[in-house]
Design an enzyme around this catalytic site. Structure first.
Site, PDB file in Angstrom:
ATOM      1  CD  GLU A  32       0.624   9.162  -1.584  1.00  0.00           C
ATOM      2  OE1 GLU A  32       1.092   8.259  -2.328  1.00  0.00           O
ATOM      3  OE2 GLU A  32       1.025   9.334  -0.365  1.00  0.00           O
ATOM      4  CE  LYS A 144       0.583  10.031   2.944  1.00  0.00           C
ATOM      5  NZ  LYS A 144       0.576   8.932   2.104  1.00  0.00           N
ATOM      6  CD  GLN A 145       3.076  12.935   0.148  1.00  0.00           C
ATOM      7  OE1 GLN A 145       2.435  12.030   0.232  1.00  0.00           O
ATOM      8  NE2 GLN A 145       4.297  12.550  -0.728  1.00  0.00           N
TER       9      GLN A 145
END
Length: 319
Positions: A32, A144-145
């Site tokens: 994101e 972010k991930q």
């Protein structure tokens, strides 16, 4: 459902002017911190697999259940030209990857984005959403991930250990794990590629995310997804379970500080219990009756109520 999903993917995507490849523009994948990007590799990969799975399912249905296929085709208005279109788009899907290193590019131009050393960011500035402006947050190759690593986990059997290692080493250093789902996926892959210390460290991260307030936002609510992912961490990580192949498979290992662990999974109507200790792995069909064929350490075995015990094949040395 498959027909409608493929129709969506067929209408949402577009053809690149220069590449001549099919892809998705103005999208955001699992990461994101990268929004309104073009050809996110995760999205393109999943769309390609959806097209292929739909086509394979319909072909099998047409051959083995022709009457049911005719009813579905009539109900959904399925046309032969749609099947041709889906195959064409799957065959020409843009999957950005560096052919030399084997690293998939998260999206167009990701490799060219400004780099930031995530470890240089002061702890006091976390959570970044509360302290950085959006234009500052989204301008770097900081993620972010897991994004690329996520589809490599989901379609694990389609990638070599070398490819997983190359992508893990590239993206792990750029990930700040702002998502509670992030550390467990990294732990699972780290366990698989031979990084036991990192695997155990990420496991602790996932399980203690709220207890230690790693992301400085526990006051906003518990990360229940991280708790669920911690279960995945044990089963898919240390247990080495993989469910994306023809048969359920396991590659168990044991963290150095543990004496044993166990978990249960339901497979083909049989409740299977896996117990791992410092010397062995014991698999037992404890409910459901009968026996099941699975793969352990690359070998096919049959498990029934009497149980099967094998030597522990890979002992982790995480401390």
């Amino acid at each position: 459902m498959l027909n409608q999903i493929s129709r969506f993917y067929a209408t949402r995507g577009q053809w690149g002017q220069q590449s001549g490849k099919y892809g998705y523009f103005g999208v955001m994948g699992p990461d994101e911190f990268q929004l309104m990007m073009n050809n996110n590799c995760y999205i393109n990969w999943m769309a390609q697999k959806s097209f292929e799975y739909t086509s394979d399912t319909l072909s099998e249905m047409k051959e083995r259940a022709s009457e049911a296929f005719a009813l579905v085709a009539e109900k959904t208005g399925l046309r032969d030209e749609e099947l041709t279109d889906w195959k064409n788009k799957a065959d020409h899907m843009k999957i950005p990857v560096d052919e030399v290193t084997g690293v998939f590019e998260e999206h167009d131009v990701f490799f060219d984005m400004p780099h930031i050393d995530i470890h240089s960011i002061p702890v006091a500035e976390f959570p970044l959403y509360s302290n950085w402006s959006y234009d500052r947050l989204y301008r770097y190759d900081m993620i972010k991930q897991p994004d690329v690593l996520m589809f490599m986990f989901l379609y694990n059997g389609q990638f070599s250990k070398e490819a997983k290692l190359a992508n893990y080493e590239y993206y792990e250093s750029r990930c700040i794990h702002k998502s509670s789902l992030s550390p467990s996926i990294h732990s699972i892959l780290a366990s698989e590629i031979g990084k036991p210390e990192e695997a155990y460290s990420f496991f602790e991260f996932a399980t203690r995310l709220d207890l230690d307030n790693y992301n400085r936002n526990t006051r906003e609510g518990l990360h229940t997804t991280s708790i669920a992912a911690a279960w995945m961490n044990i089963v898919y990580g240390f247990g080495g379970m993989r469910s994306d192949g023809d048969r359920l498979s396991f590659q168990p290992s044991l963290p150095e500080r543990w004496n044993e662990y166990s978990f249960q999974v339901m497979y083909e109507g049989v409740l299977l219990r896996i117990l791992v200790n410092k010397t062995s792995v014991t698999l037992t069909a404890i409910k459901g009756g009968g026996s099941i064929d699975i793969i352990v350490y690359g070998q096919s075995i049959t498990v029934d109520a009497s149980g099967t015990t094998l030597p522990l094949g890979e002992r982790m040395l995480a401390r």
